[in-house]
Design a protein around this motif. Structure first.
Motif, PDB file in Angstrom:
ATOM      1  N   VAL A 126      -8.829  32.746 -26.491  1.00 19.40           N
ATOM      2  CA  VAL A 126      -7.957  33.559 -27.245  1.00 19.40           C
ATOM      3  C   VAL A 126      -7.670  33.156 -28.543  1.00 19.40           C
ATOM      4  CG1 VAL A 126      -7.026  34.851 -25.168  1.00 19.40           C
ATOM      5  CG2 VAL A 126      -5.725  33.143 -26.132  1.00 19.40           C
ATOM      6  N   GLN A 127      -7.530  33.776 -29.475  1.00 15.61           N
ATOM      7  CA  GLN A 127      -7.058  33.421 -30.876  1.00 15.61           C
ATOM      8  C   GLN A 127      -5.643  34.219 -31.459  1.00 15.61           C
ATOM      9  OE1 GLN A 127     -10.269  32.583 -34.133  1.00 15.61           O
ATOM     10  NE2 GLN A 127      -8.833  34.063 -35.361  1.00 15.61           N
ATOM     11  N   ILE A 128      -4.809  33.569 -31.801  1.00 16.29           N
ATOM     12  CA  ILE A 128      -3.415  34.200 -32.133  1.00 16.29           C
ATOM     13  C   ILE A 128      -3.066  33.919 -33.406  1.00 16.29           C
ATOM     14  CG2 ILE A 128      -0.942  34.781 -31.123  1.00 16.29           C
ATOM     15  CD1 ILE A 128      -2.027  33.302 -28.576  1.00 16.29           C
ATOM     16  N   SER A 129      -2.816  34.858 -34.141  1.00 11.95           N
ATOM     17  CA  SER A 129      -2.221  34.754 -35.390  1.00 11.95           C
ATOM     18  C   SER A 129      -0.620  34.457 -35.365  1.00 11.95           C
ATOM     19  CB  SER A 129      -2.437  36.152 -36.288  1.00 11.95           C
ATOM     20  OG  SER A 129      -1.691  36.074 -37.290  1.00 11.95           O
ATOM     21  N   LEU A 130      -0.261  33.503 -36.264  1.00 17.23           N
ATOM     22  CA  LEU A 130       1.301  33.187 -36.289  1.00 17.23           C
ATOM     23  C   LEU A 130       1.962  34.201 -36.969  1.00 17.23           C
ATOM     24  CD1 LEU A 130      -0.173  30.535 -35.397  1.00 17.23           C
ATOM     25  CD2 LEU A 130       1.703  29.280 -36.513  1.00 17.23           C
ATOM     26  N   GLN A 131       1.276  35.165 -37.408  1.00 22.38           N
ATOM     27  CA  GLN A 131       1.856  36.284 -38.277  1.00 22.38           C
ATOM     28  C   GLN A 131       2.589  37.324 -37.557  1.00 22.38           C
ATOM     29  OE1 GLN A 131      -1.380  37.522 -40.933  1.00 22.38           O
ATOM     30  NE2 GLN A 131       0.423  37.213 -42.637  1.00 22.38           N
ATOM     31  N   GLU A 132       1.987  37.327 -36.091  1.00 28.52           N
ATOM     32  CA  GLU A 132       2.212  38.186 -35.009  1.00 28.52           C
ATOM     33  C   GLU A 132       3.181  37.661 -34.025  1.00 28.52           C
ATOM     34  OE1 GLU A 132      -0.679  41.090 -33.552  1.00 28.52           O
ATOM     35  OE2 GLU A 132      -2.157  39.759 -34.151  1.00 28.52           O
ATOM     36  N   ALA A 133       3.497  36.108 -33.850  1.00 27.30           N
ATOM     37  CA  ALA A 133       4.364  35.656 -32.967  1.00 27.30           C
ATOM     38  C   ALA A 133       4.466  34.340 -33.298  1.00 27.30           C
ATOM     39  CB  ALA A 133       3.704  35.731 -31.578  1.00 27.30           C
ATOM     40  N   THR A 134       5.587  33.651 -33.029  1.00 23.45           N
ATOM     41  CA  THR A 134       5.804  32.187 -32.978  1.00 23.45           C
ATOM     42  C   THR A 134       5.789  31.452 -31.552  1.00 23.45           C
ATOM     43  OG1 THR A 134       8.047  32.606 -32.620  1.00 23.45           O
ATOM     44  CG2 THR A 134       7.473  32.539 -34.808  1.00 23.45           C
ATOM     45  N   ARG A 135       5.869  32.409 -30.490  1.00 26.85           N
ATOM     46  CA  ARG A 135       5.593  31.877 -29.012  1.00 26.85           C
ATOM     47  C   ARG A 135       4.913  33.103 -28.402  1.00 26.85           C
ATOM     48  NH1 ARG A 135      10.891  29.819 -26.069  1.00 26.85           N
ATOM     49  NH2 ARG A 135       9.287  28.107 -25.114  1.00 26.85           N
ATOM     50  N   ALA A 136       4.256  32.910 -27.332  1.00 25.33           N
ATOM     51  CA  ALA A 136       3.059  33.867 -26.690  1.00 25.33           C
ATOM     52  C   ALA A 136       2.887  33.304 -25.347  1.00 25.33           C
ATOM     53  CB  ALA A 136       2.102  33.991 -27.488  1.00 25.33           C
ATOM     54  N   LYS A 137       2.857  34.300 -24.454  1.00 21.59           N
ATOM     55  CA  LYS A 137       2.400  33.957 -23.035  1.00 21.59           C
ATOM     56  C   LYS A 137       0.981  34.751 -22.961  1.00 21.59           C
ATOM     57  CE  LYS A 137       5.537  37.560 -21.098  1.00 21.59           C
ATOM     58  NZ  LYS A 137       6.724  37.651 -20.039  1.00 21.59           N
ATOM     59  N   LEU A 138       0.285  34.235 -21.918  1.00 20.92           N
ATOM     60  CA  LEU A 138      -1.117  34.851 -21.711  1.00 20.92           C
ATOM     61  C   LEU A 138      -1.114  35.363 -20.299  1.00 20.92           C
ATOM     62  CD1 LEU A 138      -3.152  31.618 -22.818  1.00 20.92           C
ATOM     63  CD2 LEU A 138      -2.184  33.569 -24.277  1.00 20.92           C
ATOM     64  N   ARG A 139      -1.631  36.482 -20.118  1.00 11.98           N
ATOM     65  CA  ARG A 139      -1.578  37.257 -18.973  1.00 11.98           C
ATOM     66  C   ARG A 139      -3.044  37.472 -18.416  1.00 11.98           C
ATOM     67  NH1 ARG A 139       1.949  42.473 -18.046  1.00 11.98           N
ATOM     68  NH2 ARG A 139       3.582  40.691 -18.043  1.00 11.98           N
ATOM     69  N   ILE A 140      -3.490  36.888 -17.207  1.00  6.82           N
ATOM     70  CA  ILE A 140      -4.713  37.407 -16.642  1.00  6.82           C
ATOM     71  C   ILE A 140      -4.546  38.677 -15.800  1.00  6.82           C
ATOM     72  CG2 ILE A 140      -6.734  36.772 -14.959  1.00  6.82           C
ATOM     73  CD1 ILE A 140      -6.164  33.904 -15.526  1.00  6.82           C
ATOM     74  N   VAL A 141      -5.313  39.900 -16.302  1.00  6.32           N
ATOM     75  CA  VAL A 141      -5.168  40.897 -15.599  1.00  6.32           C
ATOM     76  C   VAL A 141      -6.497  40.963 -14.613  1.00  6.32           C
ATOM     77  CG1 VAL A 141      -5.208  43.636 -15.829  1.00  6.32           C
ATOM     78  CG2 VAL A 141      -4.156  42.291 -17.426  1.00  6.32           C
ATOM     79  N   SER A 142      -6.106  41.233 -13.229  1.00  3.79           N
ATOM     80  CA  SER A 142      -6.930  41.007 -12.246  1.00  3.79           C
ATOM     81  C   SER A 142      -6.773  41.822 -11.092  1.00  3.79           C
ATOM     82  CB  SER A 142      -6.984  39.671 -11.758  1.00  3.79           C
ATOM     83  OG  SER A 142      -7.843  39.370 -10.451  1.00  3.79           O
ATOM     84  N   ALA A 143      -7.908  42.502 -10.503  1.00  7.05           N
ATOM     85  CA  ALA A 143      -7.850  43.267  -9.255  1.00  7.05           C
ATOM     86  C   ALA A 143      -7.001  42.635  -8.193  1.00  7.05           C
ATOM     87  CB  ALA A 143      -9.133  43.829  -8.786  1.00  7.05           C
ATOM     88  N   SER A 144      -6.985  41.302  -8.199  1.00 10.28           N
ATOM     89  CA  SER A 144      -6.390  40.542  -7.022  1.00 10.28           C
ATOM     90  C   SER A 144      -4.841  40.372  -7.481  1.00 10.28           C
ATOM     91  CB  SER A 144      -7.280  39.229  -6.741  1.00 10.28           C
ATOM     92  OG  SER A 144      -6.962  38.618  -7.995  1.00 10.28           O
ATOM     93  N   GLY A 145      -4.405  40.851  -8.669  1.00 10.32           N
ATOM     94  CA  GLY A 145      -3.024  40.547  -8.789  1.00 10.32           C
ATOM     95  C   GLY A 145      -2.944  39.881 -10.336  1.00 10.32           C
ATOM     96  N   ASP A 146      -2.069  40.218 -10.983  1.00  4.24           N
ATOM     97  CA  ASP A 146      -2.144  39.505 -12.418  1.00  4.24           C
ATOM     98  C   ASP A 146      -1.327  38.238 -12.330  1.00  4.24           C
ATOM     99  OD1 ASP A 146      -3.066  41.919 -13.063  1.00  4.24           O
ATOM    100  OD2 ASP A 146      -1.148  42.569 -14.264  1.00  4.24           O
ATOM    101  N   ARG A 147      -1.660  37.160 -13.333  1.00  5.98           N
ATOM    102  CA  ARG A 147      -0.948  35.980 -13.343  1.00  5.98           C
ATOM    103  C   ARG A 147      -0.624  35.871 -14.698  1.00  5.98           C
ATOM    104  NH1 ARG A 147      -1.875  33.191  -8.823  1.00  5.98           N
ATOM    105  NH2 ARG A 147      -1.227  31.063  -9.635  1.00  5.98           N
ATOM    106  N   GLU A 148       0.400  35.091 -15.179  1.00  6.26           N
ATOM    107  CA  GLU A 148       0.608  34.649 -16.472  1.00  6.26           C
ATOM    108  C   GLU A 148       1.264  33.295 -16.610  1.00  6.26           C
ATOM    109  OE1 GLU A 148       3.030  37.808 -17.778  1.00  6.26           O
ATOM    110  OE2 GLU A 148       4.888  36.878 -17.223  1.00  6.26           O
ATOM    111  N   THR A 149       1.353  32.750 -17.798  1.00  2.00           N
ATOM    112  CA  THR A 149       1.747  31.527 -18.350  1.00  2.00           C
ATOM    113  C   THR A 149       3.191  31.891 -18.623  1.00  2.00           C
ATOM    114  OG1 THR A 149       1.236  31.785 -20.488  1.00  2.00           O
ATOM    115  CG2 THR A 149      -0.323  30.740 -19.102  1.00  2.00           C
ATOM    116  N   GLY A 150       4.141  30.778 -18.854  1.00  2.00           N
ATOM    117  CA  GLY A 150       5.305  31.010 -19.405  1.00  2.00           C
ATOM    118  C   GLY A 150       5.169  30.886 -20.853  1.00  2.00           C
ATOM    119  N   LEU A 151       6.303  31.021 -21.786  1.00  2.00           N
ATOM    120  CA  LEU A 151       6.067  31.164 -23.266  1.00  2.00           C
ATOM    121  C   LEU A 151       5.462  29.835 -23.770  1.00  2.00           C
ATOM    122  CD1 LEU A 151       9.174  33.150 -24.193  1.00  2.00           C
ATOM    123  CD2 LEU A 151       6.800  33.757 -24.708  1.00  2.00           C
ATOM    124  N   LEU A 152       4.441  29.756 -24.551  1.00  2.00           N
ATOM    125  CA  LEU A 152       3.788  28.781 -25.124  1.00  2.00           C
ATOM    126  C   LEU A 152       4.246  28.777 -26.648  1.00  2.00           C
ATOM    127  CD1 LEU A 152       0.451  29.469 -23.427  1.00  2.00           C
ATOM    128  CD2 LEU A 152       1.889  27.888 -22.706  1.00  2.00           C
TER     129      LEU A 152
END
Length: 253
Positions: free
Chosen positions: A87-113
């Motif tokens: 994924v490519q994230i613009s620093l104009q949209e955020a200073t920190r971000a978290k990523l979320r995998i959207v899956s049929a077996s259940g979503d998983r996400e990172t902490g703030l990066l």
């Protein structure tokens, strides 16, 4: 949803990631020749190679306030059949971000990066945790602002403006002149708004330009970063409080 086929997937992934890395490196090398006021900040790129158990899933990006933002152009944010993604994230949209995998077996996400201009960083599937189903049943929040001013000795003094407009100044509220010598977050003492609402101001030195970035931390929630959250490297010296934009906070969990 488009996925990368297994035949030749590894080769195409290496080529794609190499192109992304080359682009990031090229943009970074051109930066000194460009006026900082004339160009947007360079992107942060996150990628992974071990998410094969989530092939075909989408990876969404959320900013520090929990708002979904773009993950880049075509082909980004999709887990290939060989477990690769980016994924490519613009620093104009955020200073920190978290990523979320959207899956049929259940979503998983990172902490703030933390997002770093022109950075390329690998994220392992082990850094994704199951998304909690726990909900804030009260649905209650309060609207507050962070306030800051330049103290007579040059340090930055922080406080909070509560929902009733009252200014609250915690005992530990002064950020050192010229920064603390690192870019890690410092915390104020606890600020109690009453009725169970409390948290701490957080602040850190921005090495790139000498400004101070601030936010608010409530236990059990993501850190809150208002849109107006930077105190200038020099000045103002008028002794009046400057205020952030409004943030909504809940009770600690």
């Amino acid at each position: 949803m488009r996925t990368i086929s297994s035949d030749g997937a590894a080769t195409r992934w290496i080529i794609r990631l190499s192109l992304v890395a080359a682009l990031v490196a090229l943009l970074a090398s051109l930066t000194p020749a460009l006026d900082a006021q004339e160009r947007p900040p360079g992107p942060q790129v996150f990628y992974g190679e071990d998410a094969v158990g989530y092939a075909g899933s989408e990876i969404k990006v959320f900013n520090q306030n929990g708002v979904e933002i773009s993950s880049g152009g075509e082909g980004t944010g999709l887990v290939g059949s060989d477990g690769t993604w980016f994924v490519q994230i613009s620093l104009q949209e955020a200073t920190r971000a978290k990523l979320r995998i959207v899956s049929a077996s259940g979503d998983r996400e990172t902490g703030l990066l933390d997002l770093i201009e022109f950075d390329l960083k690998e994220i392992s599937i082990r850094e994704f945790s199951a998304v909690s189903e726990e909900l804030d049943v009260t649905g209650e929040t309060i609207s507050v602002k962070i306030i800051a001013r330049r103290a007579p000795d040059g340090r930055i003094e922080f406080g909070m403006r509560g929902p009733d407009g009252e200014d609250i100044l915690p005992p530990r509220r002064l950020f050192p002149l010229g920064g603390p010598g690192h870019t890690r977050w410092l915390r104020s003492s606890v600020i109690d708004f009453g009725n169970g609402f409390e948290g701490r101001i957080i602040a850190r030195y921005v090495e790139a330009d000498g400004r101070t970035e601030f936010g608010f931390r409530v236990v059990g929630h993501d850190d809150q970063f208002p849109t107006r959250r930077f105190f200038p490297a020099t000045g103002p010296d008028h002794n009046r409080w400057l205020s952030s934009s409004v943030i909504e906070i809940g009770r600690p969990r």
